[in-house]
Design a protein around this motif. Sequence first.
Motif, mmCIF file in Angstrom:
data_model
loop_
_atom_site.group_PDB
_atom_site.id
_atom_site.type_symbol
_atom_site.label_atom_id
_atom_site.label_comp_id
_atom_site.label_asym_id
_atom_site.label_seq_id
_atom_site.Cartn_x
_atom_site.Cartn_y
_atom_site.Cartn_z
ATOM 1 N N THR A 272 0.858 -1.190 0.100
ATOM 2 C CA THR A 272 -0.210 0.148 0.016
ATOM 3 C C THR A 272 1.034 1.120 -0.121
ATOM 4 O OG1 THR A 272 -0.200 -0.002 2.657
ATOM 5 C CG2 THR A 272 -1.859 -1.033 1.130
ATOM 6 N N GLU B 182 -18.205 5.364 -4.799
ATOM 7 C CA GLU B 182 -18.583 4.189 -3.658
ATOM 8 C C GLU B 182 -19.404 4.990 -2.664
ATOM 9 O OE1 GLU B 182 -18.873 0.782 -2.099
ATOM 10 O OE2 GLU B 182 -17.068 1.173 -3.472
ATOM 11 N N TYR C 59 -21.427 4.699 1.246
ATOM 12 C CA TYR C 59 -21.365 4.067 2.719
ATOM 13 C C TYR C 59 -22.631 4.779 3.391
ATOM 14 C CZ TYR C 59 -16.674 4.091 1.026
ATOM 15 O OH TYR C 59 -15.232 3.825 0.274
ATOM 16 N N GLY D 231 -13.826 3.346 9.213
ATOM 17 C CA GLY D 231 -13.607 2.559 8.502
ATOM 18 C C GLY D 231 -13.899 3.168 7.215
ATOM 19 N N TYR D 232 -14.936 3.719 7.048
ATOM 20 C CA TYR D 232 -15.557 4.400 5.659
ATOM 21 C C TYR D 232 -14.031 5.172 4.990
ATOM 22 C CZ TYR D 232 -20.016 3.554 6.839
ATOM 23 O OH TYR D 232 -21.451 2.989 7.189
ATOM 24 N N ASP E 29 -10.896 4.785 5.779
ATOM 25 C CA ASP E 29 -9.863 3.801 5.527
ATOM 26 C C ASP E 29 -9.809 3.545 4.128
ATOM 27 O OD1 ASP E 29 -8.087 3.684 7.673
ATOM 28 O OD2 ASP E 29 -9.283 2.284 8.864
ATOM 29 N N ASP E 30 -11.134 3.296 3.890
ATOM 30 C CA ASP E 30 -11.469 2.818 2.329
ATOM 31 C C ASP E 30 -11.233 3.904 1.252
ATOM 32 O OD1 ASP E 30 -12.243 0.343 0.710
ATOM 33 O OD2 ASP E 30 -14.158 1.666 0.420
ATOM 34 N N ILE E 31 -11.724 5.134 1.834
ATOM 35 C CA ILE E 31 -11.477 6.186 0.759
ATOM 36 C C ILE E 31 -10.100 6.543 0.559
ATOM 37 C CG2 ILE E 31 -12.233 8.794 0.696
ATOM 38 C CD1 ILE E 31 -14.840 8.090 2.072
ATOM 39 N N SER F 61 -7.770 4.829 0.989
ATOM 40 C CA SER F 61 -6.827 3.648 0.475
ATOM 41 C C SER F 61 -5.573 3.935 -0.600
ATOM 42 C CB SER F 61 -7.494 2.376 0.187
ATOM 43 O OG SER F 61 -8.459 2.538 -0.888
ATOM 44 N N ASP F 62 -5.981 4.627 -1.486
ATOM 45 C CA ASP F 62 -5.225 4.837 -2.386
ATOM 46 C C ASP F 62 -4.442 6.366 -2.509
ATOM 47 O OD1 ASP F 62 -5.744 2.773 -3.801
ATOM 48 O OD2 ASP F 62 -7.240 3.422 -5.170
#
Length: 735
Positions: A521, A709, A711, A724-725, A727-729, A731-732
């Motif tokens: 990552t 996406e 949520y 958690g949301y 983290d996903d957003i 991630s990049d």
Amino acid sequence: MLYRVFKLLPLLALVLVQACSCEDIDLFGGSATVTFPPDPSCTYNNPHAQYDETIPELCDGNDNNCDCLAKPPEEQDSNDDGTRCGYGDDGVDEGCECWPSGKGYSVSWASSRQRCWLDEEGKELGTLEDHTTETGGLVGECLYGDQTCRELPEGGSQWGAWSDGPDRTGGTADDEWTAGGCLGAVGPATELCDGRDNNCDAHVDEGLKRMCWSGASNPDGTPQDWLVFNSPMNPETPCRTGIELCEDGQWSGCLNEELPTMEVCDSVDNDCDGVVDDDPVGQGDQCGLTDVGICSYGSLYCDGSDLMCNGPETPQVEQCDNLDNDCDGLVDEDLIRPCESACGSGFESCRFGYWESCNAPQPQEEVCDAEDNDCDGQVDEGLECTCPPEYLGMLLPCQSNPQLVCGAGFMECVCVDAECSNTGFTDCMAMCAFEEQRQQDCDPTGGAPAAEACNAWDDDCDQDVDEGLVSRCYTGPPGTENIGECMGGQAVCERGRWGNDLGGVFVDGYCEGEVLPIEETCNHLDDDCDGEIDEDLDAHEKVDMVFAIDRSGSMCNKIRVLRAAIEPYVLAFANSPHRFALVNIPGRPPAHQPDVQVNLTDSLTFAATLAQLSCDFWNEEPQYDAVEAIAVNSLGLTFRDDAWPMVVVMTDEHAQSYRQPPLTAADVRAVITPCTLGNCEADDTLEVFAIVPQYSISQWCAPANIAQECYRLYAGIDSGTIRGYLDDIFSDVCR
């Protein structure tokens, strides 16, 4: 003699001058006949006229008795209107007579008029000094009127005014005379907002303001009686009347008023009816995530600051109980846990609420193989195990035989019968048992103490088995230990097995504390332990991220949760090139259109702004307008040409638009594809993420296809879920 002649010349000249007339040359090139001595008679335009008190001063705007003309020329234009001894100058019409007594009919006298500043009844309209200029002219809208001179039948005359009689036709016998009356005069009036000086004080529309109210009103424009306005007695009520100012002859419109809005749950009397949070919007609505499995919906209620969900059953961690605890439509799915037997550890799965199918090694029938097959701590016990003939007379090391209790022992291969057709091992005993000279003091059960080993045996004869045995371990691919983030862990020995405790079960081979390779990552670390950092990633090294946040009253708790959820990222992004902005939905009054709370800035400044964010804006949220404005950058956000733009929308309402006609999902899609901001390329789409209620996901994700996406945002959501949301957003996003 000559002296006497010269001495008499001046006297002769004086006699000659007094006795003749001649033409003088005018200074302006003309000529005038001048008589010596000058003629003092009171006639029009006689520069040598003198005041004649026998001539009556008529009210005709002329200096009939020459009391003005008799003054020096520089004093004859007292009102500075450029005309000497004209209307309004001192001495003109002063003490004038309407109809001089004893005089016969005169057209001049009969048509005599004078100006007046009285009403039709002859009453004063005001004090002239307060409403005139230095030259005697009235200011503003005020006007002089006229009085007419009337000969009285009984003799004499008087000033006054004729008004039309009952037939409304002037000049007829029924006309009415008002002694002292004045027609046409205009006096000071109440100042109006019309760009005029109505009260004749030389100021236009001065200080004009008035209370205004554009909400629910009575026929006379005053607020209706049920409305409660902000005051020390009602501080929780926001409503305020406004004020209109007169500007350039027009009322400005109602300024600074606060109108009632729909009641929301925020400890404010939004609808200004005197009751706080009475039946706020959303109260009683269904809430919760789902009614699948053990889950059920609840209903929203107002707790004084936010809508809370009462009585919902929310997803739980799936348990082995034949129930759908996580409310995903599946029962007891993917549940495993460590299990063990006397022989070792394994894993078992859940089925219909019961744990089953433990794959731990199970005890087997004991066979002659020098192993503890039935896992009872003894080897080949109860068996008549043979030994190879070539082993006859040999002592072999052994442990865990009924005779031996600790330490190292031996067993001997001996003949079982006299013919030695069968062979077998003796019991495992201490070495002294095989030495004839030591038989009397020999304890065959006590082996020779040795270093403790992981073998389920008390090697050092201290009555503890496998105590204090620790070993480094690593179960990752060869060549990855101590590369990048990967490192070994530690295993302990228990009952002859290396592993660690996990959930109350000793799991064979479990290496506690080890770090194994994971997917790479963007974090400046070698996560996959191949000696390279952040390789082969399509990550964003410089991001301009815009949070478009609903700031209506129902969002108070969600904003607090977002604030707590984003805190861990503040320091992570503090020294990064990423920038963050915050757009209000709705914006500030009076327009309420989306606007910028903080432009793109570093994470610390952004977090400080978020910490002060309130939730007291208008209760209509034009989210589509906000995304469209961000996409076309009509808000003036400082996107960088070398940064990747991203948008996160957070709202607890359905998608709305203030525009006329309102924006649709298709309109928003049209401006985000292609993305025209930052370093987007021609085939890129602006990345939008939506944290929204379940019912509005379709307005952002499929079929709307605006957000990449979506949520779920729900009443009672916690910061861990929001984190958690994020983290996903994120991630990049390289940190």
